[in-house]
Design an enzyme around this catalytic site. Structure first.
Site, PDB file in Angstrom:
ATOM      1  N   GLY A  31      36.029  17.552  52.039  1.00  0.00           N
ATOM      2  CA  GLY A  31      34.843  17.604  52.805  1.00  0.00           C
ATOM      3  C   GLY A  31      34.006  18.691  52.745  1.00  0.00           C
ATOM      4  O   GLY A  31      33.042  18.844  53.269  1.00  0.00           O
ATOM      5  N   ASP A  47      43.438  18.530  44.556  1.00  0.00           N
ATOM      6  CA  ASP A  47      43.670  19.274  45.908  1.00  0.00           C
ATOM      7  C   ASP A  47      43.437  20.572  46.268  1.00  0.00           C
ATOM      8  O   ASP A  47      44.088  21.554  45.594  1.00  0.00           O
ATOM      9  CB  ASP A  47      44.769  18.816  46.373  1.00  0.00           C
ATOM     10  CG  ASP A  47      45.322  18.544  47.626  1.00  0.00           C
ATOM     11  OD1 ASP A  47      44.393  19.045  48.845  1.00  0.00           O
ATOM     12  OD2 ASP A  47      46.433  17.866  48.095  1.00  0.00           O
ATOM     13  N   ASP A  97      43.688  14.413  55.817  1.00  0.00           N
ATOM     14  CA  ASP A  97      44.266  13.503  56.361  1.00  0.00           C
ATOM     15  C   ASP A  97      45.152  12.558  56.793  1.00  0.00           C
ATOM     16  O   ASP A  97      44.533  12.816  58.078  1.00  0.00           O
ATOM     17  CB  ASP A  97      45.981  14.478  55.668  1.00  0.00           C
ATOM     18  CG  ASP A  97      46.469  15.072  54.492  1.00  0.00           C
ATOM     19  OD1 ASP A  97      45.231  15.027  53.694  1.00  0.00           O
ATOM     20  OD2 ASP A  97      47.876  15.123  53.355  1.00  0.00           O
TER      21      ASP A  97
HETATM   22  C1  GLA Z   1      47.081  17.896  50.967  1.00  0.00           C
HETATM   23  C2  GLA Z   1      46.271  15.934  50.552  1.00  0.00           C
HETATM   24  C3  GLA Z   1      47.319  14.955  50.982  1.00  0.00           C
HETATM   25  C4  GLA Z   1      48.933  15.553  49.884  1.00  0.00           C
HETATM   26  C5  GLA Z   1      49.167  16.483  50.349  1.00  0.00           C
HETATM   27  C6  GLA Z   1      50.161  17.447  48.998  1.00  0.00           C
HETATM   28  O1  GLA Z   1      47.627  17.605  52.422  1.00  0.00           O
HETATM   29  O2  GLA Z   1      45.157  16.234  51.259  1.00  0.00           O
HETATM   30  O3  GLA Z   1      46.672  13.486  50.612  1.00  0.00           O
HETATM   31  O4  GLA Z   1      47.753  15.371  48.595  1.00  0.00           O
HETATM   32  O5  GLA Z   1      48.583  17.605  50.519  1.00  0.00           O
HETATM   33  O6  GLA Z   1      50.913  18.201  49.136  1.00  0.00           O
END
Ligand code: GLA
Length: 737
Positions: A534, A489, A554
């Site tokens: 993206g 991430d 998200d």
């Molecule tokens: C981001 C990701 C989420 C999750 C959080 C964890 O927001 O997009 O899916 O993994 O981090 O902190």
């Protein structure tokens, strides 16, 4: 938080159900990046600011990659008549939806609320991206200007990833008697009977009295089942509980209206029952799960035969590649495949009722994730409150509730586990994870796979440790723990990215390529899930690096969020294929909460059918995000419909294309390996519609076979067209040939 959720729910309710009419809504605002405290003033001239939407992150509105401060300014006229219409004349509530990450809100220059903290605050930056904002002002506050223009100025700081107001449209509302009353409900239902409790909750220190009307309608038969009209009185801070029960399992519309005596204002809520379309599971054995599975030679192999029916069951597998063996009691296939090649394996599952056969193509080669990964992830329910116990519990429930009998196989830990590094630089889990290796072993012993999460940045999105400059060391530890899936991430990689001042595609690829190299050095198959929302059109290059890539910000459990994400996947369909998938984020059915209080998904049952149908058509990775210990029959039925899952897991690996967009109707079509097509006909509008589907519009002059995918039944006597009843936000899911 509890109160905030309640307020939030009631606000949502008010917006959609036009109750008190003492509200204004603010779908747009003036916007500027940067930070200047004089922007809070009412008289500040913001004429040259950009006009933006207030319900979607600023990245989607021309501010790609922007992290840092920005302001929104909303101008509105506040008519005195609104005050006159109010019976209570006490408070004004500004609901500012959710804000990524921290905010301060000013009304005509006066600070009226703050959530999270800014980097310049003594405690440093704290993100509260997940909390709905409600800021309350007394009506006699001099900052409230009646019969004049007011300015609501919202100062936002975004730490990383998406930024700004999102998830909903901000509103202003004058509280009245009617707003002191909430209507909510709980539901208990299965195939045979349904019991709903409607709660009328008086939140005020005074008695509420009024008229209650409840209608219960069977929407399939078009029949009114029950009508209740009565006078009610609810004492201060008390709850009235109305039980509605009906036999069977059909789509029922319960309409609840309460009219308050003193003001004649009303509140209304429409509840659609959790109707189950998936047929009950048969006792006979049936082999489910993917028809093709990829693994690399010489690496540990783990695949569990997915079979529904009554247990105990015994299994056979003929034609396994050399190096693999089957545990006949559990159906778990392990070992290390020796040679590359395609192996057609005949699977058998037997129980006291009979035997079932299935075919599985095991493809030993370079590619993994030949069908979209299916599993569970901790984030949408536990957020940062995840711990080892909860992970293990989820794995056990996969087995006990039979989810693994349908191909669900990954148990993925999201952020919230990372602590610090030891003197040798090894990444250490925090106290909540006393033994990661043991966790991995236990998950594997159940025949399931173990996923983990980290960031290419120095920290992850929640500020926990990331893998920056320790990439190789970290994946080597993950491999020791038995990790089979990595979500990587972006988050605070932004800091590194900004420093390097290079915005080329190769700069975006760099951290992901680095991790890819280290992953490929391991003697393990690890599904590699890219998460960078993206950036730089990741779908163009993601397949060269990983097995999936997030295409969006998200998701959250609202129609706005789910439909905005899901129905905007159409440009990416050609990028998906076996081993590489677009990822529109995790599922939001069941009890979710992101580490706050768990709640039922706020999607209606019709919206949940749309969600699962669309994600299946999109060939998306399917990651359940709910608390599995509270899985009830409806959610379980959504997740265990073999024909729906077959569409998602189809070996051809095509993503659906959006073929038709006709006002509120959208038709998405996915080509399947056997030459048939899966077709989702969606109604995105706010009212139910009758739609005549002409098969010629999908390229079929006539059709031979039409199957209702959710109900798993053939629809007879269909040739060139079909009349469909599409509920608002609902879907009809067909497989045609
Ligand atoms: C981001 C990701 C989420 C999750 C959080 C964890 O927001 O997009 O899916 O993994 O981090 O902190």
């Amino acid at each position: 938080m509890k109160n905030k959720v309640l307020l939030f729910v009631s606000c949502l309710f008010i917006m959609t159900h036009l109750s008190a009419q003492l509200h204004l809504s603010f779908p747009e605002a003036r916007f500027k990046t940067g930070d200047n405290i004089s922007w809070k003033e009412r008289t500040f001239d913001d004429n040259d600011w950009k006009q933006v939407k207030t319900s979607i992150p600023w990245e989607r509105q021309g501010y790609m990659n922007y992290d840092g401060y920005a302001w929104y300014r909303i101008h509105f006229f506040l008519p005195k008549t609104m005050l006159d219409k109010s019976y209570l004349k006490e408070k004004l509530n500004f609901y500012v939806a959710k804000i990524d990450d921290a905010d301060e809100v000013y009304l005509n220059g006066k600070l009226i609320g703050k959530t999270g903290t800014f980097p310049s605050d003594p405690e440093g930056f704290v993100s509260r991206w997940e909390i709905p904002r409600n800021y309350i002002v007394n009506l006699d506050d001099p900052a409230v200007l009646w019969d004049e223009e007011n300015v609501l100025a919202i100062r936002v700081y975004d730490g990383e990833s998406s930024g700004g107001i999102y998830a909903d449209i901000p509103t202003l509302q004058i509280y009245d008697l009617i707003d002191g009353l909430d209507i909510d409900y709980t539901a208990l239902n299965d195939y045979n009977e349904s019991e709903y409790h409607i709660y009328l909750r008086n939140k005020l220190p005074q008695t509420q009295s009024g008229k209650l009307q409840i209608t219960v309608e069977d929407t399939q038969e078009g029949k009114m089942l029950q009508t209740i009209t009565e006078k009610i009185e609810i004492a201060p801070l008390k709850v009235l509980d109305k039980k509605i029960a009906f036999p069977g399992n059909t789509r029922i519309k319960i309409n609840v209206t309460y009219i308050d005596d003193k003001t004649s204002k009303f509140k209304n809520k429409e509840i659609i029952s959790y109707y189950i379309l998936t047929p009950p599971v048969s006792d006979f054995p049936k082999i489910n799960g993917p028809k093709v599975y990829g693994a690399r030679p010489g690496h540990p192999f783990l695949f569990t035969i997915a079979a529904s029916g009554i247990y105990p069951m015994t299994f056979e597998a003929q034609g396994l590649p050399k190096g693999l063996k089957l545990d006949r009691k559990t159906g778990i296939i392990t070992g290390k495949p020796e040679k590359e090649g395609d192996y057609k394996v005949i699977l058998t599952a037997k129980n006291e009722k009979g035997a079932a056969r299935g075919e599985l193509l095991i493809r030993i080669g370079d590619k993994i994730a030949l069908t979209p990964p299916m599993g569970w992830n901790s984030w949408n329910c536990w957020g940062l409150k995840v711990d080892q116990e909860k992970m293990l519990q989820s794995a056990h429930i996969f087995k006990e509730k039979g989810l693994m009998h349908y191909g669900w196989s990954y148990i993925n830990l999201d952020g919230g586990w990372q602590d610090t590094r030891d003197s040798k630089g090894n990444m250490l889990p925090n106290k909540k994870f006393p033994d990661m290796k043991a966790l991995g072993d236990s998950i594997h012993a159940l025949g399931l796979k173990f996923g983990i999460y980290t960031s290419p940045g120095p920290r992850d999105c929640a500020g926990y440790l990331g893998s920056y400059q320790h990439e190789k060391q970290d994946v080597e530890i993950f491999a020791k723990w038995g990790v089979d899936y990595l979500k990587y991430d972006w988050c605070y990689y932004s800091e590194v990215f900004d420093r390097e001042k290079d915005t080329s595609t190769s700069a975006y690829m760099k951290p992901y390529l680095l991790m890819q190299k280290h992953l490929r050095e391991l003697d393990r198959d690890i599904v590699y899930s890219l998460c960078q929302y993206g950036f730089d059109d990741v779908w163009r290059w993601g397949a060269a690096i990983g097995n999936s890539w997030r295409t969006t910000w998200d998701i959250t459990d609202t129609w706005e969020s789910m439909s905005d994400i899901g129905f905007n996947q159409y440009p990416y369909y050609s990028y998906a294929g076996p081993g590489h998938w677009n990822d529109p984020d995790m599922l939001i059915v069941g009890k979710v909460g992101w580490g706050e209080e768990l709640r039922n998904s706020r999607l209606t049952p019709d919206e949940q059918y749309t969600h699962i149908t669309l994600w299946s058509l999109l060939a998306s990775p399917l990651l359940i995000g709910c608390d599995l210990s509270q899985l009830e029959p409806f959610t379980l039925s959504l997740l265990t419909n073999t024909e729906v899952l077959d569409v998602n897991q189809d070996p051809l690996g095509k993503q659906a294309q959006r073929l038709i967009k006709d006002k509120n109707i959208q038709i998405w079509v996915k080509e399947l390996e056997d030459g048939s097509k899966a077709v989702g006909i969606f109604n995105l509008g706010n009212v139910d519609e009758v739609y005549d589907l002409l098969f010629s519009s999908l390229g079929y002059p006539v059709v031979n076979e039409v199957r209702d995918v959710w109900r798993q039944t053939d629809i007879p006597n269909i040739t060139s067209s079909m009349r469909l009843n599409l509920p608002s936000h609902g879907v009809s899911f067909l497989r045609i040939r």
